[in-house]
Structures are given as C-alpha cells and as structure tokens.
Write a protein that holds these residues in place. Structure first.
Motif, mmCIF file in Angstrom:
data_model
loop_
_atom_site.group_PDB
_atom_site.id
_atom_site.type_symbol
_atom_site.label_atom_id
_atom_site.label_comp_id
_atom_site.label_asym_id
_atom_site.label_seq_id
_atom_site.Cartn_x
_atom_site.Cartn_y
_atom_site.Cartn_z
ATOM 1 N N ARG A 189 -13.539 3.896 33.675
ATOM 2 C CA ARG A 189 -13.857 3.868 35.106
ATOM 3 C C ARG A 189 -14.061 2.388 35.426
ATOM 4 N N GLY A 190 -13.031 1.721 35.901
ATOM 5 C CA GLY A 190 -13.087 0.284 36.145
ATOM 6 C C GLY A 190 -11.752 -0.345 35.807
ATOM 7 N N GLY A 191 -11.744 -1.693 35.832
ATOM 8 C CA GLY A 191 -10.492 -2.404 35.593
ATOM 9 C C GLY A 191 -10.630 -3.447 34.510
ATOM 10 N N GLU A 192 -10.042 -4.643 34.781
ATOM 11 C CA GLU A 192 -9.958 -5.684 33.759
ATOM 12 C C GLU A 192 -11.339 -6.125 33.249
ATOM 13 N N ARG A 193 -12.320 -6.235 34.172
ATOM 14 C CA ARG A 193 -13.654 -6.701 33.758
ATOM 15 C C ARG A 193 -14.269 -5.718 32.753
ATOM 16 N N GLU A 194 -14.182 -4.444 33.057
ATOM 17 C CA GLU A 194 -14.754 -3.417 32.178
ATOM 18 C C GLU A 194 -14.011 -3.373 30.836
ATOM 19 N N ALA A 195 -12.682 -3.512 30.908
ATOM 20 C CA ALA A 195 -11.897 -3.504 29.665
ATOM 21 C C ALA A 195 -12.292 -4.688 28.779
ATOM 22 N N THR A 198 -15.156 -6.265 28.766
ATOM 23 C CA THR A 198 -16.515 -6.044 28.242
ATOM 24 C C THR A 198 -16.454 -5.153 27.004
ATOM 25 N N VAL A 199 -15.689 -4.078 27.090
ATOM 26 C CA VAL A 199 -15.586 -3.168 25.929
ATOM 27 C C VAL A 199 -15.004 -3.926 24.736
ATOM 28 N N ILE A 200 -13.921 -4.665 24.960
ATOM 29 C CA ILE A 200 -13.252 -5.361 23.851
ATOM 30 C C ILE A 200 -14.216 -6.330 23.169
ATOM 31 N N SER A 201 -14.960 -7.107 23.966
ATOM 32 C CA SER A 201 -15.823 -8.114 23.317
ATOM 33 C C SER A 201 -17.142 -7.512 22.819
ATOM 34 N N SER A 202 -17.439 -6.267 23.173
ATOM 35 C CA SER A 202 -18.694 -5.666 22.688
ATOM 36 C C SER A 202 -18.509 -4.852 21.402
ATOM 37 N N LEU A 203 -17.258 -4.573 21.055
ATOM 38 C CA LEU A 203 -17.031 -3.791 19.826
ATOM 39 C C LEU A 203 -17.402 -4.612 18.593
ATOM 40 N N LYS A 204 -18.003 -3.949 17.629
ATOM 41 C CA LYS A 204 -18.459 -4.685 16.434
ATOM 42 C C LYS A 204 -17.432 -4.594 15.296
ATOM 43 N N LYS A 205 -16.956 -3.380 15.013
ATOM 44 C CA LYS A 205 -16.023 -3.212 13.893
ATOM 45 C C LYS A 205 -14.568 -3.170 14.361
ATOM 46 N N ILE A 206 -14.370 -2.581 15.531
ATOM 47 C CA ILE A 206 -12.999 -2.384 16.015
ATOM 48 C C ILE A 206 -12.489 -3.686 16.622
ATOM 49 N N MET A 234 -4.951 -1.751 34.440
ATOM 50 C CA MET A 234 -5.769 -2.834 33.873
ATOM 51 C C MET A 234 -7.045 -2.291 33.226
ATOM 52 N N GLY A 235 -7.384 -1.051 33.507
ATOM 53 C CA GLY A 235 -8.580 -0.471 32.885
ATOM 54 C C GLY A 235 -8.224 0.457 31.728
ATOM 55 N N GLN A 236 -7.024 0.271 31.206
ATOM 56 C CA GLN A 236 -6.531 1.195 30.159
ATOM 57 C C GLN A 236 -6.491 0.502 28.790
ATOM 58 N N LEU A 237 -7.069 1.156 27.806
ATOM 59 C CA LEU A 237 -7.088 0.611 26.443
ATOM 60 C C LEU A 237 -6.405 1.593 25.508
ATOM 61 N N ASP A 257 -19.309 2.812 17.171
ATOM 62 C CA ASP A 257 -18.894 1.494 17.662
ATOM 63 C C ASP A 257 -18.419 1.596 19.113
ATOM 64 N N LEU A 258 -17.599 2.602 19.415
ATOM 65 C CA LEU A 258 -17.094 2.786 20.784
ATOM 66 C C LEU A 258 -18.233 3.084 21.752
ATOM 67 N N ASN A 259 -19.148 3.930 21.313
ATOM 68 C CA ASN A 259 -20.279 4.312 22.164
ATOM 69 C C ASN A 259 -21.115 3.076 22.522
ATOM 70 N N GLY A 260 -21.382 2.235 21.529
ATOM 71 C CA GLY A 260 -22.157 1.012 21.774
ATOM 72 C C GLY A 260 -21.462 0.110 22.783
ATOM 73 N N ALA A 261 -20.145 -0.032 22.655
ATOM 74 C CA ALA A 261 -19.399 -0.932 23.560
ATOM 75 C C ALA A 261 -19.335 -0.347 24.965
ATOM 76 N N LEU A 262 -19.160 0.973 25.085
ATOM 77 C CA LEU A 262 -19.079 1.600 26.418
ATOM 78 C C LEU A 262 -20.418 1.472 27.149
ATOM 79 N N GLU A 263 -21.500 1.472 26.401
ATOM 80 C CA GLU A 263 -22.831 1.327 27.029
ATOM 81 C C GLU A 263 -23.040 -0.053 27.641
ATOM 82 N N LYS A 264 -22.237 -1.018 27.213
ATOM 83 C CA LYS A 264 -22.377 -2.413 27.726
ATOM 84 C C LYS A 264 -21.740 -2.577 29.107
ATOM 85 N N ILE A 265 -20.963 -1.613 29.540
ATOM 86 C CA ILE A 265 -20.317 -1.732 30.872
ATOM 87 C C ILE A 265 -21.377 -1.614 31.953
#
Ligand SMILES: Cc1ncc(COP(=O)(O)O)c(C=O)c1O
Length: 397
Positions: free
Chosen positions: A319-325, A327-335, A371-374, A389-397
């Motif tokens: 739910r969002g675009g480039e900014r949210e994408a 955030t998820v990418i840079s918040s992931l720890k292992k992925i 732009m919000g598609q990964l 890992d995904l859950n942690g990154a999604l919470e950062k949005i």
C-alpha cells in the motif's frame, strides 16, 4: 635419444590422461571438467567420421564439449525432452532459438509481460532485422486473432516475470500447431520440477540457467529442451553464434541439476508460506502467487503444474509507492536486494528499477508493474525466519 626439454614439456602424456581410465579399475565419481578448447586426433578419417556422424567424439569446444553435453543430458531427462542444448546465458538461448525459426519479413506473437531483456529484444531489436512482433495478453486477449499469414512463432513464459501469471499452455500449443507455428516457452521461473511444457504441447522450452537450474548465484547460463528435430534446428545457430558455455559453467550446471527437485520443492513450500503471510498483512495490497487459492491463476496452474508445487517466486504490491518500497528494502536484515533470483537464500528485487527498468511508463502500466511492487525469490531457509524479516521491514513503513 630423448626429446628436448621444450618438446618433452609439450608432449609428455599426450592424450593419455583419459585413456588411462579405460585400463584402471576405477573412474572418477564426479565427472571431470574438460578444460580444453579443442581435441586432438591421430589421423584424418577420425575427424571426418565425427563430422559425418559416423562416430561419436568431440572436435572443437565451440561446436560441443563434454561438460555442456553432460548438463544438457540431465536437463533433457528432467524436462522429458529428446535432447537439449546449453548456452552461455539465458538471453543467448532465447535469441538464438528465435533466430532459428524466423527471418526478415516474418512475424511473432508474444505475451507482453516478459523478462525485460526479452521484451526489449522483441519490441526493439528484432525490428532492425525486419521481424514484426505483436504483443497480446494471453489470458484476456485472443492469440489466434493476432496471427498473420507470415507468423512463424508464438512466445511466452510459463510463470511470467514479475507477475507470475500462468498461461494455458495446451491451448496456446493447439493454436500454434493448427497454424503450423512453433511454440517457444520460457520455463525459467518454474523449472521442470513445477511444469514440463513439452508434455503440454510446447515445441521448445527455454531457460535462463543463471536462475534455478544453476541455483547458487554462481553461473550465467542458458538452455533449451525439445525434440531431436527442433534441437537440431537450433544447434547450428548455437555453433555459428558461438554462445557455448565454458567447461566450468557446464560442470557447475550439471552439478546443480542433481539437486533441482529437492531445491524447488523447498523453494515452493516456503513461497506458499510467505505468500499466505503477505496476503494477510495490512501493509500489503496484493500478492501475486499462483499457489494461493485466491489467485486468478490458481486453477490454471493447478491443472498444469506438477505435484502441487508453484515455484519459489512471488510478487506483492505494497500500500504505497517508491518511498514505501525503498523503506522495506533498506529495513530488511537478512533478505538482500539482488537484481536476479533463484539462489539458495531469499532475495528481493524491484522490477520497475531493475529487470523492467527499460519498459516505458506506459508499457509498465499495461503490464501491471508498479513502483510499489516488489518481487521475492524465496530461498531454502526456515520459512519462519523469512517471515520474521519481512514482518520487521513492513512495520517500518
Ligand atoms: C524469465 C527470464 N528469462 C530469461 C532471462 C535472461 O537470462 P540471462 O540473464 O541468463 O541471460 C531472465 C533473466 O533474469 C529471466 O528472468
């Protein structure tokens, strides 16, 4: 009189290494790497016999070599094909296969959602050689209506990149054969563990072996599988364009193919778990995975795919675009953010910025790439760790 040092260095053991094994009680358990560009002969008739198909053997490694053949043999078996060829990349496998069946003045019908490099080739590069391509949505459009008297082949992917759409392979094959056309299908995302398109009527199955067939992010390669007749139509072009893989790549590919079923089973089981998690997450708008009962592709996939497996690739819209994408990418720890796929570890890619970067905005919109598609390539880890890992990154949005 003994040879000079230089002659001794150059000739000692001449051609004897592999001949020795015929006298030994053992052979190497692991197929050796034949790091040679050419093969040596004692006389003229021996070479003639190979060229004339009267004897088996190798001449020059661009024509064929043992490590390429070893990989091809395993893959042909896996796909239920009579024969296979391996290439230096997926792109060379695809382009050389297409060039084996079309010439200036011909026409191709293709689906519009494809790996970006292939889309570029079909929509731009082929025009320079006088070959026209019509893009039709294979699920919602009419493939047959797009055919012309000069159409020579139909092209699509078994699981489209990046939206994981699943065409009706048998239906397209029927259309192709009713009109005397060749049907080429890229099975990179699915592999023969998930679907065997030859059994459903495809004429040639194409691969980026860089992905699951190699499976460890350590080779670039390609492959095609088909009947003897179709493979023999492609082989001369592979030799002519010189897109043969090196012996090391051939060896690594053969080695990796041994574990393909094991890997794809785990990739698929993990991907279904992750898809179900993402489907229920409030920050996720939509999940593309044909293994989900809610997917519009589920029934079609279930009818064609083998053993309830749907592969390790999935995409999702935030739910969002480039900014949210971002955030998820840079918040992931292992992925990690990796613009490829199908390694042993889970990785993530961003189609609009990598594989589909050179689609125009209109082409991207038409293909449903946002732009919000990964896109996730689900690995072999414990699925709970991927989800955490995904859950942690999604919470950062
Ligand atoms: C579905 C698909 N086909 C073909 C290719 C091209 O393969 P390669 O990069 O090995 O040339 C790719 C690359 O990502 C791909 O995803």
């Amino acid at each position: 009189m003994s040879d000079s040092l230089s002659t001794g260095l150059l000739h000692t053991g001449d051609g004897q290494f592999y001949k020795k094994f015929s006298n030994y009680a053992s052979v190497p358990e692991s197929f050796p790497i034949f790091l040679t560009s050419v093969f040596a002969f004692d006389d003229v008739p021996s070479v003639d016999a190979i060229y004339e198909h009267e004897a088996e053997g190798y001449i020059y490694s661009r024509i064929r070599h043992p490590n390429a053949d070893a990989a091809a043999e395993i893959l042909a078996e896996a796909d239920g094909g009579e024969d296979a060829l391996v290439f230096s990349s997926g792109m060379s496998a695809i382009i050389i296969s297409i060039l084996s069946f079309v010439q200036a003045g011909d026409h191709i019908v293709s689906s519009p959602v494809l790996y970006g490099g292939v889309h570029d080739y079909l929509s731009k590069e082929l025009k320079r050689f006088g070959v026209d391509v019509t893009f039709v949505d294979f699920l919602r459009g009419d493939v047959e209506k797009a055919l012309r008297p000069n159409t020579k082949l139909i092209y699509t992917e078994t699981l489209s990149n990046p939206l994981l759409e699943v065409p009706d392979i048998r239906k397209i094959a029927d259309v192709a054969h009713r009109h005397g056309l060749k049907f080429l299908i890229d099975n990179t995302f699915a592999t023969p563990v998930v679907v065997r398109p030859l059994e459903l009527g495809a004429d040639l199955v194409l691969y980026s072996a860089t992905k699951y067939l190699g499976g460890h992010s350590d080779i670039v390669g390609g492959a095609v599988v088909g009947s003897h007749e179709v493979i023999e139509a492609v082989r001369p072009k592979l030799v002519l364009y010189g897109a043969v893989p090196g012996p090391l790549e051939g060896w690594l590919l053969a080695r990796s193919l041994r574990t393909l079923e094991l890997r794809l089973t785990r990739h698929s089981e993990n991907a279904l778990r992750v898809a179900r998690f993402l489907e229920g997450h409030p920050k996720v708008e939509k999940v593309y995975y044909p293994g989900l009962e809610s997917s519009p592709d589920h029934e079609r996939a279930k009818a064609q795919f083998r053993g309830g497996l749907y592969g390790g690739m999935l995409s999702f819209n935030l739910r969002g675009g480039e900014r949210e994408a971002s955030t998820v990418i840079s918040s992931l720890k292992k992925i990690k953010y990796v613009p490829s796929l199908a390694g042993t570890a889970t990785t993530l890619s961003y189609a609009a910025k990598t594989s589909h970067r050179f689609y125009s905005p209109e082409e991207r919109e038409r293909a449903g790439i946002t732009m919000g598609q990964l896109r996730l390539s689900i690995g072999l880890e414990d699925p709970d760790d991927i989800i955490a890992d995904l859950n942690g990154a999604l919470e950062k949005i």
